[in-house]
Enzyme design. Structure first.
Site, PDB file in Angstrom:
ATOM      1  N   ASN A 219      -3.550  13.678 -11.682  1.00 38.51           N
ATOM      2  CA  ASN A 219      -4.749  12.871 -11.464  1.00 38.51           C
ATOM      3  C   ASN A 219      -5.818  13.718 -10.795  1.00 38.51           C
ATOM      4  OD1 ASN A 219      -4.544  12.586  -8.455  1.00 38.51           O
ATOM      5  ND2 ASN A 219      -2.588  11.675  -9.047  1.00 38.51           N
ATOM      6  N   ASP A 287       1.925   7.255 -10.174  1.00 39.38           N
ATOM      7  CA  ASP A 287       2.735   6.036 -10.150  1.00 39.38           C
ATOM      8  C   ASP A 287       3.972   6.169 -11.040  1.00 39.38           C
ATOM      9  OD1 ASP A 287       1.201   4.470  -8.358  1.00 39.38           O
ATOM     10  OD2 ASP A 287      -0.345   4.301  -9.905  1.00 39.38           O
ATOM     11  N   LYS A 352       3.306  -2.517   1.936  1.00 38.37           N
ATOM     12  CA  LYS A 352       3.918  -1.205   2.191  1.00 38.37           C
ATOM     13  C   LYS A 352       4.480  -1.083   3.601  1.00 38.37           C
ATOM     14  CE  LYS A 352       1.396   1.033  -1.423  1.00 38.37           C
ATOM     15  NZ  LYS A 352       1.488   2.275  -2.148  1.00 38.37           N
TER      16      LYS A 352
HETATM   17  N1  CTP Z   1       1.639   6.108  -2.131  1.00 37.11           N
HETATM   18  C1  CTP Z   1       2.860   6.737  -1.938  1.00 37.11           C
HETATM   19  N2  CTP Z   1       3.748   6.826  -2.972  1.00 37.11           N
HETATM   20  C2  CTP Z   1       3.458   6.282  -4.162  1.00 37.11           C
HETATM   21  C3  CTP Z   1       2.207   5.629  -4.365  1.00 37.11           C
HETATM   22  C4  CTP Z   1       1.320   5.574  -3.314  1.00 37.11           C
HETATM   23  O1  CTP Z   1       3.136   7.231  -0.843  1.00 37.11           O
HETATM   24  N3  CTP Z   1       4.343   6.375  -5.151  1.00 37.11           N
HETATM   25  C5  CTP Z   1       0.725   5.996  -0.978  1.00 37.11           C
HETATM   26  C6  CTP Z   1      -0.542   6.793  -1.079  1.00 37.11           C
HETATM   27  O2  CTP Z   1      -0.369   8.081  -0.507  1.00 37.11           O
HETATM   28  C7  CTP Z   1      -1.501   5.945  -0.285  1.00 37.11           C
HETATM   29  C8  CTP Z   1      -1.022   4.530  -0.526  1.00 37.11           C
HETATM   30  O3  CTP Z   1       0.332   4.672  -0.917  1.00 37.11           O
HETATM   31  O4  CTP Z   1      -1.381   6.190   1.099  1.00 37.11           O
HETATM   32  C9  CTP Z   1      -1.753   3.715  -1.531  1.00 37.11           C
HETATM   33  O5  CTP Z   1      -1.958   4.437  -2.711  1.00 37.11           O
HETATM   34  P1  CTP Z   1      -2.703   3.758  -3.953  1.00 37.11           P
HETATM   35  O6  CTP Z   1      -2.681   4.692  -5.103  1.00 37.11           O
HETATM   36  O7  CTP Z   1      -4.010   3.181  -3.521  1.00 37.11           O
HETATM   37  O8  CTP Z   1      -1.763   2.523  -4.187  1.00 37.11           O
HETATM   38  P2  CTP Z   1      -0.641   2.196  -5.205  1.00 37.11           P
HETATM   39  O9  CTP Z   1       0.611   1.947  -4.462  1.00 37.11           O
HETATM   40  O10 CTP Z   1      -0.574   3.202  -6.293  1.00 37.11           O
HETATM   41  O11 CTP Z   1      -1.121   0.767  -5.720  1.00 37.11           O
HETATM   42  P3  CTP Z   1      -2.072   0.378  -6.948  1.00 37.11           P
HETATM   43  O12 CTP Z   1      -1.930   1.442  -7.975  1.00 37.11           O
HETATM   44  O13 CTP Z   1      -1.478  -0.929  -7.354  1.00 37.11           O
HETATM   45  O14 CTP Z   1      -3.436   0.220  -6.376  1.00 37.11           O
END
Ligand code: CTP
Length: 409
Positions: A219, A287, A352
């Protein structure tokens, strides 16, 4: 920080020789606009890039160039200049000036003033990337930062980016606005190492999920915000380890970096660092990952494009936030959102299990840019932090974390 931070404050600006010297003109303008006063020492090589006349016109004062100058010694010699100043700023700070200061070599007005001053000094290094990464330069910078008391010099930048010499990497002088922020921060109060004795883990950058040996999913995260937070926590004295996905950034001075590629690697490296006092999870973790990574390069074939089966990656933040003996005392997550910033951040906070969420709106120009505007979402309330440099956000977050520990202990 508002502009009054600089009202009537006196900045002695040393302009070294480098293509970035032209940015010193903008810096003078910004300091004056913020209410500060500037006097300039221009080195001989600095004068190859900007003229004393431009600097004199902008500052409203004569520019100082010679160590042995009859006019200067009766008006303002190097001792008077350093007495006059509240802060000394070197921009651009060349490898040569840094080496002289680190070794106490005084052979011209600039280097003599750097040794003679009893005021705090801020360096804005600017040089070719290979020069900046040379162990001698890194050792000199580390030495200057490590001196005791006011002798310890602060450093802003250098930034990563394309350089005048055509190369790419760290070495470009920090932008004048970022130097101004650092000046305001230094003048606002003595640097305090309020997080000394605390350990911090910061995740940053994207992850890279391999499809086959040559391809992958990733990304657009640059890692800049996470690196700035690691640097800001280290500046306050924390023992910081940065777990970083692939970025073009160099590790901030004083920060230990563990480089990882995939989300699974990042999770394993992060968990191994626990327990810690502080965890700040800024990484843009992919993700999903590919269910089965192909052992060899996938070839184009009559069957058409391959169907890539994805499986969900573990949530590293949720894992770190899970109650237990390894849980850090303070866990800060980030939320990148394109709509309903606060509502989405709040639901992420409870989903979380972290303590705070820094939420940023990524619908506009955030990725790779130097600026950011965020909400700090805590269970007890929300703060809006207006658009500022990623360094500014990082310093404010580090200070808020320090305040939290001060209140809690
Ligand atoms: N994060 C993480 N591990 C993952 C996904 C996210 O540790 N597999 C952490 C990121 O480092 C950040 C927070 O979670 O601190 C939120 O990340 P974000 O991308 O905004 O959220 P997502 O969990 O991916 O949710 P969504 O895609 O539904 O917005």
């Amino acid at each position: 920080m508002d502009n009054s931070a600089l009202s009537s404050r006196r900045i002695l600006l040393i302009v070294g020789g480098g293509i970035a010297a032209y940015k010193a003109l903008e810096l003078v303008r910004l300091i004056k606009k913020a209410g500060g006063e500037v006097r300039v020492i221009l080195t001989a090589s600095g004068a190859e890039f900007v003229t004393p006349l431009s600097l004199a016109a902008l500052t409203g004062h004569p520019v100082h160039q010679a160590l042995f100058s009859p006019e200067d010694e009766t008006a303002m010699g190097h001792i008077e200049l350093s007495r006059w100043a509240d802060l000394v700023v070197v921009a651009p700070a060349t490898a040569g000036l840094i080496a002289k200061a680190a070794n106490g070599l005084a052979d011209d007005l600039a280097s003599t003033t750097l040794i003679a001053t009893d005021k705090r000094t801020l360096l804005a290094p600017a040089m070719n990337v290979r020069m900046w990464l040379h162990p001698a330069v890194q050792a000199n910078v580390a030495r200057l930062k490590g001196f005791d008391g006011f002798h310890a010099m602060s450093v802003v930048g250098p930034d990563d980016g394309e350089m005048a010499c055509g190369e790419y990497g760290p070495g470009r002088m920090a932008e004048p606005a970022a130097i101004l922020d650092a000046i305001k921060g230094l003048l606002a109060g003595p640097a305090s190492r309020v997080l000394a004795g605390k350990t911090a883990v910061v995740t940053a950058g994207p992850t890279f999920e391999a499809i086959d040996p040559v391809r992958g999913l990733t990304n657009r995260s640059s890692g800049k915000q996470g690196y700035a937070i690691a640097a800001a926590l280290a500046e306050l004295g924390a023992d910081v380890t940065l777990v970083s996905g692939p970025t073009g950034l160099s590790a901030p001075l004083g920060v230990t970096r563990i480089e990882v590629e995939s989300a699974l690697d990042m999770q394993a490296a992060t968990q191994r660092l626990l327990p810690a006092d502080i965890a700040v999870m800024t990484a843009a973790v992919a993700d999903w990952r590919i269910d089965t990574i192909a052992g060899g390069k996938i070839k184009k074939g009559a069957g058409g494009p391959p169907a890539l089966a994805l499986i969900e990656n573990p949530d590293i933040l949720a894992g770190v936030s899970a109650p237990g003996p390894l849980r850090p005392k303070l866990v800060v997550g980030f939320a990148a959102e394109t709509s309903d910033l606060e509502a989405n951040a709040r639901s992420k906070l409870s989903r979380k299990g972290c303590d705070w969420i820094v939420a940023n709106d990524v619908s506009s120009d955030v990725f790779g840019s130097d600026g950011n505007a965020v909400l700090l979402v805590r269970r007890e309330g929300v703060e809006t932090w207006p658009r500022q440099s990623k360094t500014g956000i990082a310093q404010r977050l580090a200070q808020t974390i320090a305040d939290h520990f001060e209140t809690a202990e």
